[in-house]
Design an enzyme around this catalytic site. Structure first.
Site, mmCIF file in Angstrom:
data_model
loop_
_atom_site.group_PDB
_atom_site.id
_atom_site.type_symbol
_atom_site.label_atom_id
_atom_site.label_comp_id
_atom_site.label_asym_id
_atom_site.label_seq_id
_atom_site.Cartn_x
_atom_site.Cartn_y
_atom_site.Cartn_z
ATOM 1 N N SER A 1 0.822 -1.208 0.000
ATOM 2 C CA SER A 1 0.000 0.000 0.000
ATOM 3 C C SER A 1 0.858 1.260 0.000
ATOM 4 O O SER A 1 0.322 2.372 -0.057
ATOM 5 C CB SER A 1 -0.911 0.014 1.231
ATOM 6 O OG SER A 1 -0.141 -0.046 2.421
ATOM 7 N N GLU B 1 -6.278 -1.093 -6.923
ATOM 8 C CA GLU B 1 -5.339 -0.172 -7.556
ATOM 9 C C GLU B 1 -4.276 -1.000 -8.275
ATOM 10 O O GLU B 1 -3.613 -1.825 -7.648
ATOM 11 C CB GLU B 1 -4.653 0.723 -6.512
ATOM 12 C CG GLU B 1 -5.513 1.844 -5.988
ATOM 13 C CD GLU B 1 -4.751 2.743 -5.016
ATOM 14 O OE1 GLU B 1 -4.879 3.963 -5.118
ATOM 15 O OE2 GLU B 1 -4.017 2.210 -4.147
ATOM 16 N N HIS C 1 -2.965 -3.557 -5.544
ATOM 17 C CA HIS C 1 -3.325 -3.161 -4.186
ATOM 18 C C HIS C 1 -4.820 -3.361 -3.951
ATOM 19 O O HIS C 1 -5.655 -2.597 -4.430
ATOM 20 C CB HIS C 1 -2.935 -1.689 -3.943
ATOM 21 C CG HIS C 1 -3.267 -1.201 -2.575
ATOM 22 N ND1 HIS C 1 -3.618 0.108 -2.323
ATOM 23 C CD2 HIS C 1 -3.311 -1.841 -1.378
ATOM 24 C CE1 HIS C 1 -3.868 0.238 -1.029
ATOM 25 N NE2 HIS C 1 -3.682 -0.923 -0.450
ATOM 26 N N ASN D 1 -4.741 6.021 -0.697
ATOM 27 C CA ASN D 1 -4.110 6.358 0.581
ATOM 28 C C ASN D 1 -3.457 7.731 0.565
ATOM 29 O O ASN D 1 -3.338 8.368 1.614
ATOM 30 C CB ASN D 1 -3.102 5.284 0.973
ATOM 31 C CG ASN D 1 -3.784 4.017 1.457
ATOM 32 O OD1 ASN D 1 -4.929 4.045 1.867
ATOM 33 N ND2 ASN D 1 -3.086 2.898 1.402
#
Length: 282
Positions: free
Chosen positions: A119, A152, A140, A190
């Protein structure tokens, strides 16, 4: 070439979630961890998750049995040699991931794609540690994997178009919605999410509102399913802090400075749900 068998390194929360997502659509899975106990715990977690779907009448008992039949547990990296794609889903530790990826790279045939579920760690850097940088990619997933629709797909500098397309097709086959992202700290979700959580801690530290009202404000005002402070407790305050520190280091921009209150909570061992106390008590 269609991906028929997926190797997964790590039988923890993310690893067993990815295994379930693959198995329910008929993809063979080899799930590897360091001990048989860890592997069996991962398979048991999948079985329990499938049982919940049976109770909700979303799948049948026969569907559960068929999915579990697609999962092979192992403690041997050699069993990954039959995979078309290997997904590393180990703990978010740079040195550990490098060690695992280099071991896998040396074992599996050269045509096998290797992906990391990281991540935050640079896909370009991880790819460079292998002999197949053009067949290395970030994949991800989001927790809980069986429920969350997003994946992702992160292209390193070296990732080939063919690798990207095959992994994108796999994500779609899993019923996920993939978004393609360039390699950068935190990627997309994120990169936006963790600074928002950090800002919620600044708001809390300044006494602008109670934790409950901060979370209610974001849930009702922005239609978020969970407030940022409750989400931080779920993710782990130590994880949120670590990500902010990576952003500050990598970008060199003071807007990524971690809130002192977040640091204080982590120093006190208030890490969220996993420690029984974070912003809230559990």
């Amino acid at each position: 070439m269609t991906i028929q068998t997926v190797g997964i390194i790590g039988a923890g929360t993310m690893g067993n979630g990815i295994a379930q997502a693959c198995a329910v659509v008929g993809i063979n899975v080899v799930m590897v961890d360091v001990s048989d106990a860890a592997v069996q715990k991962g398979i048991a977690t999948v079985a329990a998750s499938l049982d919940r779907l049976i109770k909700k009448e979303k799948i049948s008992a026969a569907d559960k049995d068929a999915a579990l039949a697609h999962i092979q547990g192992s403690t041997r990296y050699e069993d990954l040699q039959k995979a078309d794609l290997v997904i590393e889903a180990a703990t978010e530790n740079h040195a550990l991931k490098l060690k695992i990826l280099q071991q896998v790279d040396a074992l599996v045939p050269p045509q096998v794609i290797i992906a990391s579920n990281t991540s935050s760690i640079s896909i370009t850097q991880l790819a460079a540690s292998t002999s197949r940088a053009e067949r290395f990619i970030g994949m991800h997933f989001f927790n809980p994997v069986p429920m969350m629709a997003l994946v992702e797909i992160i292209r390193g500098l070296q990732t080939s178009d063919e690798t990207h397309e095959r992994v994108k097709q796999l994500a779609e086959r899993l019923g996920k919605t993939p978004i393609t992202v360039k390699n950068a700290p935190g990627f997309v979700v994120n990169r936006i999410l963790v600074p928002m959580i950090n800002e919620a801690f600044f708001v809390l530290a300044e006494g602008l509102a109670t934790p409950e009202d901060i979370d209610a404000g974001m849930k009702l005002g922005c239609n978020h399913p969970i407030g940022p402070l409750a989400l931080a407790d779920m993710v782990g305050l130590d994880v949120c802090l670590a990500v902010m520190e990576v952003y500050l280091k990598e970008f060199g921009d003071s807007k990524y400075r971690a809130c002192p209150l977040l640091k204080e909570y982590v120093a006190a061992g208030r890490l969220g749900r996993k420690s029984g106390r974070g912003v809230y008590a559990y």
